[in-house]
Design an enzyme around this catalytic site. Structure first.
Site, PDB file in Angstrom:
ATOM      1  N   LYS A  50       0.842  -1.194   0.000  1.00  0.00           N
ATOM      2  CA  LYS A  50       0.000   0.000   0.000  1.00  0.00           C
ATOM      3  C   LYS A  50       0.882   1.251   0.000  1.00  0.00           C
ATOM      4  CE  LYS A  50      -3.813  -2.437   2.224  1.00  0.00           C
ATOM      5  NZ  LYS A  50      -4.455  -2.838   3.477  1.00  0.00           N
ATOM      6  N   GLN A  94      -4.476  -1.322  10.026  1.00  0.00           N
ATOM      7  CA  GLN A  94      -4.408  -2.679   9.468  1.00  0.00           C
ATOM      8  C   GLN A  94      -4.912  -3.690  10.501  1.00  0.00           C
ATOM      9  OE1 GLN A  94      -3.294  -3.327   6.172  1.00  0.00           O
ATOM     10  NE2 GLN A  94      -4.025  -5.399   6.558  1.00  0.00           N
ATOM     11  N   ASP A 117     -11.253   3.025   5.104  1.00  0.00           N
ATOM     12  CA  ASP A 117     -11.650   1.628   4.922  1.00  0.00           C
ATOM     13  C   ASP A 117     -13.147   1.413   5.134  1.00  0.00           C
ATOM     14  OD1 ASP A 117      -9.720  -0.142   4.065  1.00  0.00           O
ATOM     15  OD2 ASP A 117      -8.711  -0.198   6.002  1.00  0.00           O
TER      16      ASP A 117
END
Ligand code: NDP
Length: 283
Positions: A50, A94, A117
């Protein structure tokens, strides 16, 4: 019948190239902060990919690699700092987090306008209510692949295998929001084949190599394999690709299927968060 192979890598590259061209025109660069807690090897790989993609696109990024024993309070303090940072428009935590940290509390602490997200309770609620705002990257990537290949969703029987908050549930809701008739299967489902054989669109996100064989798939079905499993030095999905491709109408490979789309959608979501925040600042 041999399936059309859905080229997620090519679609992702196209999306990223368009975003890169747009980012070069921006005076203030979009900023993404990624937080990784602990030593999960797969998470480390994902976060590095990423970050590398952010660099390629010209997105400013900050990466926080925190030790396994990080406390909830320390993580909340970092999120508070990033929520207030003018340089950061998008915050990614994450998952999974170590057990001493309450995941729900952390996801709720990310400022709604920086929730890249779509895991905050508010964005989950909007998805549930059919009013999608920021949506999770992998499910968004799945839907985008269907759109890119002009695969109709409305009225189709869609079967999703997996009910995680990250993939299974949001992808099921996104399919439902687009008028598919959706069935969600999981590890307690009896006779999985009974459901999969009826699927026009089959999305598999179980994390079990070769869970889906040709006998479980309807002729001409669209098979989207989200799974990523390491077998020796090879990455494989949840679908027995070689046999299923002889029966399906469309199939995603692993690698080069859904994986690159997840990264492309993260970049797209970062730009969306940026526009929402910077647009607001200019008013
Ligand atoms: P989770 O482990 O959180 O969820 C797996 C789901 O699959 C659970 O709901 C589980 O059921 C269900 N399941 C497990 N075994 C079976 C079985 N034999 N039959 C039916 N259902 C089963 O995983 P994630 O959702 O986070 O990820 C799923 C897969 O997708 C993994 O391989 C992961 O690596 C991959 N992934 C790929 C991404 C990408 O970008 N391509 C991004 C994110 C994940 P139950 O709820 O009953 O336990």
């Amino acid at each position: 019948m041999t399936a059309v192979i859905i080229d997620g890598k090519a679609v992702a590259e196209k999306i990223i190239a368009v975003i890169k061209a747009e980012v070069t025109t921006l005076k203030v660069k979009p900023g993404l902060a990624a937080i990784l807690v602990g030593e999960n090897p797969a998470s480390k790989v994902y976060v590095d990919i990423k970050r590398k993609t952010c660099d390629e696109v010209g997105i400013y990024s900050e990466l926080y690699k925190l030790p396994e024993q990080t406390t909830e309070k320390e993580l909340l303090q970092l999120i508070g700092k990033l929520n207030a940072s003018q340089k950061i428009h998008a915050i990614l935590v994450q998952l999974p987090l170590p057990p001493q940290i309450n995941e729900g509390k952390i996801l709720a602490a990310v400022a709604i306008e920086k929730d890249v997200d779509g895991f905050s309770p508010e964005n989950v609620g909007k998805l549930m209510a059919g009013k999608e705002a920021a949506v999770p990257c992998t499910p968004k990537g799945v839907i985008r692949l269907l759109e890119e290949y002009k695969i109709e969703i409305q009225g189709k029987n869609a079967v999703v295998i997996g009910r995680s908050n990250i993939v299974g549930k949001p992808v099921a809701l996104m399919l439902l929001n687009r008028n598919a008739t959706v069935t969600v299967c999981h590890s307690k489902t009896r006779d999985l084949k009974h459901y999969t054989r009826n699927a026009d669109i089959l999305v598999v996100a179980a994390g079990k190599p070769k869970l889906i064989t040709a006998a479980m798939v309807k002729d001409g079905a669209v098979v989207i394999d989200v799974g990523i499993n390491r077998l020796g030095d090879k990455l494989v999905g949840d679908v027995d690709f070689e046999s299923v491709r002889m029966k399906a109408g469309y199939i995603t490979p692993v690698p080069k299927g859904v994986g690159p789309m997840t990264v492309a959608m993260l970049i797209e979501n970062t730009l969306e968060r940026y526009k929402a925040i910077e647009g607001g600042r200019q008013k």
